[in-house]
Design a protein around this motif. Structure first.
Motif, short mmCIF file in Angstrom:
data_model
loop_
_atom_site.label_atom_id
_atom_site.label_comp_id
_atom_site.label_asym_id
_atom_site.label_seq_id
_atom_site.Cartn_x
_atom_site.Cartn_y
_atom_site.Cartn_z
N MET A 34 0.85 -1.16 0.00
CA MET A 34 0.00 0.00 0.00
C MET A 34 0.89 1.22 0.00
O MET A 34 1.64 1.48 0.93
N ASN A 35 0.81 1.95 -1.07
CA ASN A 35 1.64 3.10 -1.28
C ASN A 35 0.82 4.36 -0.97
O ASN A 35 -0.09 4.71 -1.70
N LEU A 36 1.15 5.01 0.15
CA LEU A 36 0.41 6.19 0.56
C LEU A 36 1.21 7.44 0.23
O LEU A 36 2.40 7.52 0.51
N THR A 37 0.51 8.38 -0.30
CA THR A 37 1.17 9.65 -0.59
C THR A 37 1.23 10.46 0.70
O THR A 37 0.55 10.16 1.69
N ILE A 38 2.05 11.45 0.64
CA ILE A 38 2.21 12.33 1.81
C ILE A 38 0.88 12.98 2.16
O ILE A 38 0.51 13.08 3.34
N ARG A 39 0.15 13.39 1.14
CA ARG A 39 -1.15 14.01 1.38
C ARG A 39 -2.09 13.06 2.11
O ARG A 39 -2.78 13.43 3.06
N ARG A 40 -2.11 11.80 1.69
CA ARG A 40 -2.97 10.80 2.34
C ARG A 40 -2.53 10.55 3.77
O ARG A 40 -3.36 10.38 4.66
N LYS A 41 -1.24 10.52 4.00
CA LYS A 41 -0.72 10.30 5.34
C LYS A 41 -1.14 11.46 6.26
O LYS A 41 -1.53 11.25 7.40
N ILE A 42 -1.08 12.67 5.74
CA ILE A 42 -1.47 13.85 6.52
C ILE A 42 -2.97 13.80 6.83
O ILE A 42 -3.38 14.03 7.96
N VAL A 43 -3.79 13.47 5.85
CA VAL A 43 -5.24 13.39 6.04
C VAL A 43 -5.56 12.30 7.06
O VAL A 43 -6.39 12.50 7.96
N LEU A 44 -4.93 11.12 6.93
CA LEU A 44 -5.16 10.04 7.89
C LEU A 44 -4.68 10.43 9.29
O LEU A 44 -5.33 10.13 10.28
N GLY A 45 -3.58 11.12 9.38
CA GLY A 45 -3.06 11.58 10.67
C GLY A 45 -4.03 12.56 11.33
O GLY A 45 -4.36 12.43 12.52
N PHE A 46 -4.49 13.55 10.57
CA PHE A 46 -5.48 14.51 11.10
C PHE A 46 -6.80 13.82 11.42
O PHE A 46 -7.45 14.11 12.43
N GLY A 47 -7.21 12.90 10.58
CA GLY A 47 -8.45 12.15 10.83
C GLY A 47 -8.36 11.35 12.11
O GLY A 47 -9.30 11.32 12.92
N GLY A 48 -7.23 10.68 12.32
CA GLY A 48 -7.03 9.91 13.55
C GLY A 48 -7.00 10.82 14.77
O GLY A 48 -7.59 10.50 15.81
N ALA A 49 -6.31 11.96 14.63
CA ALA A 49 -6.25 12.91 15.75
C ALA A 49 -7.65 13.45 16.05
O ALA A 49 -8.03 13.61 17.21
#
Length: 156
Positions: A1-16
């Motif tokens: 699973m190749n996540l882009t930086i943008r996706r990682k940021i969105v998932l990080g904010f979503g988790g927070a």
């Protein structure tokens, strides 16, 4: 699973954000539980205070009655009568507080019977006083069978 930086940021904010909502919900729940517990403690304290007031006010009335017996001075009857009214008002106040608890209501009914017996004894004593029989009236005021103290009142 190749996540882009943008996706990682969105998932990080979503988790927070999800963690923030969870902490907010748990905080809200804890605060409402604390408020409810505080209300019940205040209610219990009100019942305890009310029952102690019944005993205290009845004793104050009895002191005035005995002062009347000892001095035969009618000025002590007025505070006695006021004490009787206050004691009966205290009983009513506690009845309203414990209206939702049948067990406490039953306990208070037993206390009310004792209070009313005590007041009936005193009324008998007052009738004897009217006939000039102060010694017999004093004997009635000292009956142990209708004494009321805090041990008669059980809060459960």
């Amino acid at each position: 699973m190749n996540l882009t930086i943008r996706r990682k940021i969105v998932l990080g904010f979503g988790g927070a954000l999800a963690a923030l909502f969870l902490v907010s919900f748990l905080s809200y729940y804890s605060i409402t539980q604390l408020q409810d517990a505080t209300r019940w403690v205040q209610h219990s304290m009100g019942v305890i205070e009310g029952t102690q007031k019944i005993v205290l006010d009845l004793r104050k009335a009895l002191v005035q009655y005995r002062a009347y017996l000892l001095t035969q001075d009618a000025q002590y009857l007025k505070p006695y009568q006021a004490g009787v009214w206050i004691t009966l008002a205290d009983l009513n106040d506690v009845k309203h507080l414990i209206g939702d608890n049948p067990e406490q209501g039953q306990n208070l009914s037993q206390v009310e019977v004792l209070v009313r017996k005590r007041l009936a004894d005193i009324n008998d004593g007052l009738a004897l006083c009217a006939q000039g029989q102060f010694k017999r009236a004093f004997d009635i005021s000292d009956r142990k069978s209708t004494r009321l103290n805090s041990s008669h009142i059980t809060i459960s």
